[in-house]
Design a protein around this motif. Structure first.
Motif, PDB file in Angstrom:
ATOM      1  N   ARG B 452      28.725  82.960  35.455  1.00 63.41           N
ATOM      2  CA  ARG B 452      27.733  83.480  36.440  1.00 63.41           C
ATOM      3  C   ARG B 452      27.739  85.258  36.455  1.00 63.41           C
ATOM      4  O   ARG B 452      27.097  86.038  36.575  1.00 63.41           O
ATOM      5  CB  ARG B 452      27.305  82.769  37.569  1.00 63.41           C
ATOM      6  CG  ARG B 452      26.866  81.417  37.277  1.00 63.41           C
ATOM      7  CD  ARG B 452      26.815  80.752  38.701  1.00 63.41           C
ATOM      8  NE  ARG B 452      25.917  79.476  38.525  1.00 63.41           N
ATOM      9  CZ  ARG B 452      24.791  79.192  38.787  1.00 63.41           C
ATOM     10  NH1 ARG B 452      23.924  79.948  38.823  1.00 63.41           N
ATOM     11  NH2 ARG B 452      24.272  77.904  38.437  1.00 63.41           N
ATOM     12  N   MET B 453      29.156  85.593  36.914  1.00 60.27           N
ATOM     13  CA  MET B 453      29.420  86.897  37.398  1.00 60.27           C
ATOM     14  C   MET B 453      29.225  87.517  36.270  1.00 60.27           C
ATOM     15  O   MET B 453      29.150  88.741  36.419  1.00 60.27           O
ATOM     16  CB  MET B 453      30.997  86.802  38.108  1.00 60.27           C
ATOM     17  CG  MET B 453      31.056  86.275  39.463  1.00 60.27           C
ATOM     18  SD  MET B 453      29.817  87.129  40.783  1.00 60.27           S
ATOM     19  CE  MET B 453      30.926  88.691  40.886  1.00 60.27           C
ATOM     20  N   GLN B 454      29.760  87.330  35.162  1.00 62.19           N
ATOM     21  CA  GLN B 454      29.739  88.066  33.881  1.00 62.19           C
ATOM     22  C   GLN B 454      28.036  88.327  33.731  1.00 62.19           C
ATOM     23  O   GLN B 454      27.695  89.651  33.474  1.00 62.19           O
ATOM     24  CB  GLN B 454      30.279  87.230  32.491  1.00 62.19           C
ATOM     25  CG  GLN B 454      31.634  87.205  32.462  1.00 62.19           C
ATOM     26  CD  GLN B 454      32.180  86.377  31.587  1.00 62.19           C
ATOM     27  OE1 GLN B 454      31.583  85.502  31.303  1.00 62.19           O
ATOM     28  NE2 GLN B 454      33.489  86.588  31.189  1.00 62.19           N
ATOM     29  N   THR B 455      27.434  87.326  33.850  1.00 61.13           N
ATOM     30  CA  THR B 455      25.869  87.529  33.660  1.00 61.13           C
ATOM     31  C   THR B 455      25.141  88.513  34.247  1.00 61.13           C
ATOM     32  O   THR B 455      24.618  89.529  33.927  1.00 61.13           O
ATOM     33  CB  THR B 455      24.952  86.216  33.570  1.00 61.13           C
ATOM     34  OG1 THR B 455      25.499  85.407  32.591  1.00 61.13           O
ATOM     35  CG2 THR B 455      23.700  86.477  33.428  1.00 61.13           C
ATOM     36  N   VAL B 456      25.712  88.359  35.703  1.00 58.73           N
ATOM     37  CA  VAL B 456      24.862  89.206  36.684  1.00 58.73           C
ATOM     38  C   VAL B 456      25.397  90.797  36.518  1.00 58.73           C
ATOM     39  O   VAL B 456      24.552  91.553  36.959  1.00 58.73           O
ATOM     40  CB  VAL B 456      25.168  88.868  38.016  1.00 58.73           C
ATOM     41  CG1 VAL B 456      26.438  89.226  38.877  1.00 58.73           C
ATOM     42  CG2 VAL B 456      23.884  88.920  39.106  1.00 58.73           C
ATOM     43  N   CYS B 457      26.590  91.152  35.953  1.00 58.48           N
ATOM     44  CA  CYS B 457      26.923  92.361  35.895  1.00 58.48           C
ATOM     45  C   CYS B 457      25.989  93.150  34.769  1.00 58.48           C
ATOM     46  O   CYS B 457      26.367  94.473  34.575  1.00 58.48           O
ATOM     47  CB  CYS B 457      28.276  92.451  35.397  1.00 58.48           C
ATOM     48  SG  CYS B 457      29.430  92.028  36.758  1.00 58.48           S
ATOM     49  N   PHE B 458      25.211  92.449  34.132  1.00 50.94           N
ATOM     50  CA  PHE B 458      24.253  93.081  32.994  1.00 50.94           C
ATOM     51  C   PHE B 458      22.781  92.808  33.278  1.00 50.94           C
ATOM     52  O   PHE B 458      22.146  92.593  32.443  1.00 50.94           O
ATOM     53  CB  PHE B 458      24.757  92.426  31.518  1.00 50.94           C
ATOM     54  CG  PHE B 458      26.217  92.943  31.179  1.00 50.94           C
ATOM     55  CD1 PHE B 458      26.413  94.131  30.920  1.00 50.94           C
ATOM     56  CD2 PHE B 458      27.286  91.943  31.602  1.00 50.94           C
ATOM     57  CE1 PHE B 458      27.663  94.440  30.489  1.00 50.94           C
ATOM     58  CE2 PHE B 458      28.295  92.310  31.158  1.00 50.94           C
ATOM     59  CZ  PHE B 458      28.699  93.468  30.628  1.00 50.94           C
ATOM     60  N   THR B 459      22.601  93.133  34.668  1.00 55.20           N
ATOM     61  CA  THR B 459      21.274  92.653  35.114  1.00 55.20           C
ATOM     62  C   THR B 459      20.870  93.838  35.949  1.00 55.20           C
ATOM     63  O   THR B 459      21.569  94.648  36.336  1.00 55.20           O
ATOM     64  CB  THR B 459      21.026  91.433  35.815  1.00 55.20           C
ATOM     65  OG1 THR B 459      21.674  91.361  36.951  1.00 55.20           O
ATOM     66  CG2 THR B 459      21.581  90.202  35.149  1.00 55.20           C
ATOM     67  N   PRO B 460      19.367  93.909  36.212  1.00 55.30           N
ATOM     68  CA  PRO B 460      18.934  94.968  37.037  1.00 55.30           C
ATOM     69  C   PRO B 460      19.649  95.027  38.538  1.00 55.30           C
ATOM     70  O   PRO B 460      19.914  96.335  38.936  1.00 55.30           O
ATOM     71  CB  PRO B 460      17.515  94.597  37.376  1.00 55.30           C
ATOM     72  CG  PRO B 460      16.977  93.831  36.145  1.00 55.30           C
ATOM     73  CD  PRO B 460      18.396  93.016  35.701  1.00 55.30           C
ATOM     74  N   LEU B 461      20.203  93.969  39.075  1.00 56.19           N
ATOM     75  CA  LEU B 461      20.822  94.239  40.227  1.00 56.19           C
ATOM     76  C   LEU B 461      21.894  93.057  40.426  1.00 56.19           C
ATOM     77  O   LEU B 461      21.802  92.076  40.395  1.00 56.19           O
ATOM     78  CB  LEU B 461      19.801  93.855  41.431  1.00 56.19           C
ATOM     79  CG  LEU B 461      20.327  94.295  42.805  1.00 56.19           C
ATOM     80  CD1 LEU B 461      19.031  94.894  43.772  1.00 56.19           C
ATOM     81  CD2 LEU B 461      21.041  93.525  43.333  1.00 56.19           C
ATOM     82  N   ALA B 462      23.173  93.743  40.254  1.00 53.24           N
ATOM     83  CA  ALA B 462      24.316  93.214  40.179  1.00 53.24           C
ATOM     84  C   ALA B 462      24.862  92.578  41.627  1.00 53.24           C
ATOM     85  O   ALA B 462      25.402  93.488  42.251  1.00 53.24           O
ATOM     86  CB  ALA B 462      25.446  93.697  39.418  1.00 53.24           C
ATOM     87  N   MET B 463      24.593  91.445  41.910  1.00 55.08           N
ATOM     88  CA  MET B 463      25.080  90.763  43.288  1.00 55.08           C
ATOM     89  C   MET B 463      25.368  89.674  43.517  1.00 55.08           C
ATOM     90  O   MET B 463      25.155  88.486  42.841  1.00 55.08           O
ATOM     91  CB  MET B 463      23.458  91.142  44.085  1.00 55.08           C
ATOM     92  CG  MET B 463      23.782  90.806  45.654  1.00 55.08           C
ATOM     93  SD  MET B 463      22.246  91.145  46.773  1.00 55.08           S
ATOM     94  CE  MET B 463      21.201  89.661  46.159  1.00 55.08           C
TER      95      MET B 463
END
Lengths: 717, 717
Positions: B452-463
């Motif tokens: 999940r953390m890997q994914t969120v780092c490549f999205t519009p808002l990494a939170m």
């Protein structure tokens, strides 16, 4: 606010008309006569509301809003076959038919717009539109809102759902007739509603036996072989259901026998009957281009189709006649006992979007929304009349229903499969003139299997549905004996069940009752029992809170609704166990109760705890009950055969009860009254009991073979 | 059929008006100016439909039906933040705002009534009503139904959802403006839509850094301590979010600081800023009686409340002004950087029934349905203007949105938490001018956490949102290094991301793109890539079927939608791994692609398979790409500080690209154009590369510190 005019529509029933409702409604499409004489025997109908407390206002976005005051602790039940909760207070219920009711929105297979209040009144919106009930869920800003504001940061009493003091019902644009049903108790309200709708249904006697549905593509010889195995294993069975494969093409359907799987349907049905099995046929409403009905039905159908099949307009006499003539010729005249009416419950809000849309139009002028809401009722009514015309009773399954359904010979079911939800649905059905079957299919394991099978044996329709998975009562060898025991016990209790249904038919008393309803029948408008058990550690306090629905700060329910147990008639209480449980709390009504298979006695009016092994399920008999029992016959005997009945009296006191009986299959009871026998147990000075039964009336098949007095448990076979 | 009149509303955009739409709509409430100049630079807008193919008919039950023909293989995308599928062909989508969109009905947080067809056109219904799109789901009986009927008994090709050749849209009773957007490709359609709505948003530079939300009841010193730990552990962080506990009372809210937890808010915000942290505040729209705003806002609010708080009518200027003045005084002037706008997405169909009802009325004359559909937009717009007025950009989170939102500085989020659904939502957002954050909360285990953390780092808002569970990037010690690596990689890619967003702002190009959109941008109206991999066992056939949605006979999806991977800008492709997976198939567009951290080269235009350990996630860079990278700084430097940027060129050929830059926080770029620099990589005869960058324009902060040519993977730190 608009002026509201009331008229008394029947004893204890008042009608408010808003707007100019026209056309199709649940009550108008069924057109059953209110049972005025039976209604007159109820306590005088009272409304706890004054006329001037009921408001009506026109809504800017269309339609109007009916509003009624709610008391602080008032609970709101009913609104159809709800799976997620029993007390709907605080919730908005959107009563649209929906085949996949997985979320707690109010949508369901049978979205009956009939609500029962714990204050002792009911309210029905007789409309074919999807109605929204705001069950104290909409908080008016000016009046009651600010006082309820709490701080979720620090106040543990914060709730996600606040409680408004107003019930609001959004009525459709063209108006509706709204009926108010008086109490005084909730059971009076429900009985009045059932009788107003034509009374309850009395199934044919065989309908209360065990049912089994075979895999979808079974041939006639496979069906007969599987049926024979029930006899060989001593597992009673009265009805075998055929699934889609009996049709020559299915999805959409032809209603015609598949020549390869059923080369001689008449012979097949006859052989099954000779072996003591009734045959039930699965169908849905959508007619295949391959069906002989297609061409004639086509101009009588909606302008949208389902699975490529026609969706006929069964509000039209011509369409009903075509359907009836074909069904009579191809099925009923062969001896088919009834139908399973599947997939009459679509809406737009499903994953597969298979149903015709709300904007579909039908030759009668009705639209898709109306037709979807009433399709289940229309099909139930058509097939009921098909049998009625032959003076034969039918009994079957339907996946959709609506208001006014109490007199229809159908039991609801669902593709959902949560065991607790299934029991809750049974409870909720009792408020609305519905019957429900928690049919058994596969199981996660033998324990889950046994618990589901135990439950289903104490419900309106005890059925195993092997459509997709081929499961049989003997599929889990380690538990076959337990399952056999409960199916046989179901069969032995059939005389009790039949009387309970007769009281539904004649008096509107729901045969299966949720606890709030069962308690209100006992004590009318009194609260739930309170107090502690006198006899040791198992007792707990019960209080009105036990019926409350309180959401905790993070949405968890913190009070128990007792929606996991129910009563059958007045004298049996069923408290199912669920996989993973070895015991449970049971709320017992006032009086004394016996554990039906162990004889342990409990004082009622309190919560008790029981621990049971997998072999047993908690079943309780009321002190003073008279339970008529028959042998665990393979099936209900046909024709005029006698049925031996033994009378089992429970407890330490004299009692009086009734035993109902009739021919078991015709509507003659509607004219000759059937056989209502008063049963009296007297106690001599020395304490010994004696029993007396009135002679059997018209159509009676029972022969009382013996009496057992002062019992504490059901006799073993 | 009604006569339809069209007007061209902008280049390649046509408007159809039906009925007499009045009042509030998504576009009218935002009132953004179409970016006509930028639209003129798109390929000429074409509609693949003739005017006479579009029908309009009045519905008996109210409203009207717009119908358009569909081709056999046409796919329909968009319709808001859908979680359950990407191609909506064959489904009915009910576009009502819903905070708990657990079922596949179309309801969602952002139910944008904008659809994109694979034929290369789009259709928007500009209405504040909940609109129903029948995406080829309603089969007309006369025309196409019978031919599709198949036999579920024996035909394995039977489908639960048949495909109709007509798109139908049910329009509200008072009518609506319908806009058609021309192609030729899907990406052209989406760009045209975004530009028509005012263009895309360019977040402040800090908004693209890492975000962390602290537990709800944290005091100021606890917040500062947790923030400092990010610095100590070398984990970049730009924004700290405060949850409900910063309010003096919350649910409903005061918008006022809690004196005990935040005794000196101005000092707290200042200290945070000095440490390089922006502060974001959680709020929802419902005003507590304890708020200083309550009395003045009360007459400007709806007649129903939420959690005992006011639901203000923010279509009214007076209400907006009260809100803005209070927020300016209490938050913005202290340096608060923006908001998380929660719970503006209620509907009646939720378990807790907390929202005001559809029949609520508001002082402006609008009703609850309209206000619910647009509440998210209204709040986003108000807070955007609050910052705009100060020439400061904001960036925040909102739980509801609707049409026209592309220019709003908000990213959507949800209480749902399925990792695959979260990635699918990101894909679907790209069709509708939406941004989405698959925020991370707890995890089932360290593997789930890392994925999940890997994914969120490549999205519009990494939170990371620790509101309820207190989780931190270092909560799973065994994976802290992996998480740190990806948060640092996110930071290093910030110049690339910022340029991608600038192209959204100026040209309407979605910064994150679902595969059908990314492919249509490449090849306009060509099909998805086909062919086999030339280099061994990992290649598989890809065909147009790979984008199809086919339901098997028992409702299982049998073809892949590729809704589990996406592109960032033109040159990065992200293919997340999910817990339990050690590898996956990846669909690569035409050209060659490099695995960004291993350097393995793949021919594109086909499906490849990669196996990765937990330490890595599949990230691909296009051959010829120029990726500008900055150091993994603790946070985006404030003010006019220089940012060092290294230029990383991939592959074996010369290339040309742009690098966007500006001051990073103001709207000056809207006037001075910002700094668009052409970057050229040339190749000498001997094969050696050289790079050239135009000088920085207005506001530029970047200093190019070096070039790497012919790379095959991102350089390690």
């Amino acid at each position: 606010m608009q002026q509201i005019s009331w008229i008394e529509a029947a004893p204890g029933v008042w009608k408010i008309r808003t707007g100019s409702p026209v056309g199709l409604t649940p009550l108008s499409c069924l057109n059953r006569q209110p049972r005025i004489e039976a209604m007159a025997e109820l306590p005088e109908g009272q409304l706890p509301l004054r006329q001037d407390e009921i408001g009506m206002s026109v809504l800017q976005a269309g339609g109007s809003l009916l509003s009624l005051p709610l008391e602080q602790d008032e609970k709101l039940y009913g609104m159809g076959l709800q799976f997620m909760r029993m007390n709907q207070r605080g919730r908005t219920r959107y009563l649209r038919v929906n085949s996949d009711p997985k979320q707690d929105t109010g949508e369901t297979h049978a979205p009956v717009p009939f609500l029962v209040s714990s204050r002792g009144y009911g309210i029905l919106v007789d409309s074919a539109r999807a109605i929204t009930f705001y069950c104290g869920s909409a908080l008016r800003q000016q009046e009651d809102a600010a006082a309820q504001a709490r701080d979720r940061n620090m106040d543990r009493g914060w709730k996600a759902t606040l409680v408004s003091d107003q019930l609001e019902i959004r009525l459709p644009q063209d108006g509706a007739d709204v009926y108010l049903f008086g109490g005084p108790g909730m059971q009076d309200v429900v009985r009045r509603y059932n009788l107003f709708c034509g009374g309850g249904v009395l199934p044919p006697r065989w309908g209360l036996g065990f049912w089994h549905r075979v895999p979808t593509l079974f041939r006639d010889d496979e069906v007969e072989r599987e049926a024979a195995e029930f006899r060989a294993r001593g597992i009673p069975c009265d009805v075998i259901g055929l699934e889609p494969g009996w049709h020559s093409a299915s999805y959409p359907v032809t209603y015609e026998w598949d020549g390869a799987r059923f080369p001689n349907p008449a012979g097949f049905v006859l052989r099954m009957k000779e072996a003591g099995f009734e045959v039930n046929l699965w169908e849905h409403p959508y007619i295949s281009p391959k069906s002989g009905l297609y061409n004639e039905m086509q101009p009588l159908s909606g302008n949208y189709s389902v699975w490529g099949g026609l969706a006929p307009d069964y509000t039209m006499k011509e369409a009903r006649e075509l359907y009836a003539a074909q069904h009579d010729r191809e099925h009923v005249s062969l001896g088919i006992s009834g139908y399973k009416l599947d997939e009459c419950d679509g809406s737009e809000l499903t994953r597969n979007s298979w149903m015709f849309p709300a904007h579909a139009s039908f030759p009668s002028g009705h639209d898709g929304e109306q037709m979807r809401q009433l399709y289940g009722l229309l099909l139930q009514d058509m097939t009921d009349r098909l049998y009625r015309d032959k003076n034969r009773r039918t009994f079957g399954l339907a996946r959709a229903s609506n208001a006014g359904a109490s007199s229809l010979p159908y039991v609801l079911y669902s593709d959902l499969y949560d065991h607790r939800q299934f029991v809750r649905a049974l409870c909720n059905a009792s408020f609305c003139g519905l019957l429900w079957s928690p049919e058994v299919r596969r199981a996660d394991n033998a324990e889950d299997w046994v618990r589901r099978m135990q439950t289903v044996c104490f419900t309106p329709l005890a059925m195993l549905n092997a459509w997709g998975d081929g499961v049989k009562p003997w599929s889990y060898p380690e538990s076959e004996a337990i399952v056999r025991h409960y199916i046989r016990l179901r069969m032995r209790l059939l005389p009790y069940l039949y009387t309970v249904f007769a009281e539904y038919e004649a008096k509107g008393i729901p045969p299966f009752q949720a606890m709030p309803l069962a308690l209100s029948g006992e004590k009318r408008d009194k609260e739930a029992p309170t107090g502690t058990s006198g006899s040791g550690a198992s007792g707990k306090h019960a209080s009105p809170e036990d019926f409350d629905t309180v959401e905790g700060a993070y949405g968890k329910q913190s009070a128990r609704e007792w929606d996991d147990q129910f009563c059958i008639g007045r004298d049996l209480l069923v408290a199912p166990l669920f996989a993973g449980e070895s015991g449970r709390d049971v709320l017992l009504p006032d009086g004394a109760w016996y554990e039906a298979e162990t004889g342990v006695r409990h004082e009622g009016g309190r919560i008790v705890h029981v621990d049971y092994p997998l072999e047993r399920m908690p079943l309780f008999v009321r002190e003073g009950a008279m339970i008529p029992m028959m042998p665990a016959m393979d099936h209900v005997p046909a024709g005029e055969s006698e049925i031996p009945v033994e009378m089992i009296h429970f407890g330490t006191k004299p009692s009086e009860s009734v035993l109902y009986d009739d021919d078991g299959f015709s509507f003659d009871f509607e004219h000759n009254g059937g056989s209502w026998r008063r049963i009296v147990v007297a106690q001599a000075a020395g304490g010994s009991f004696s029993g007396d039964a009135e002679p059997g009336g018209p159509g009676s098949r029972y022969r009382i073979t013996g009496w057992r007095f002062g019992q504490t448990c059901l006799p073993p076979e």
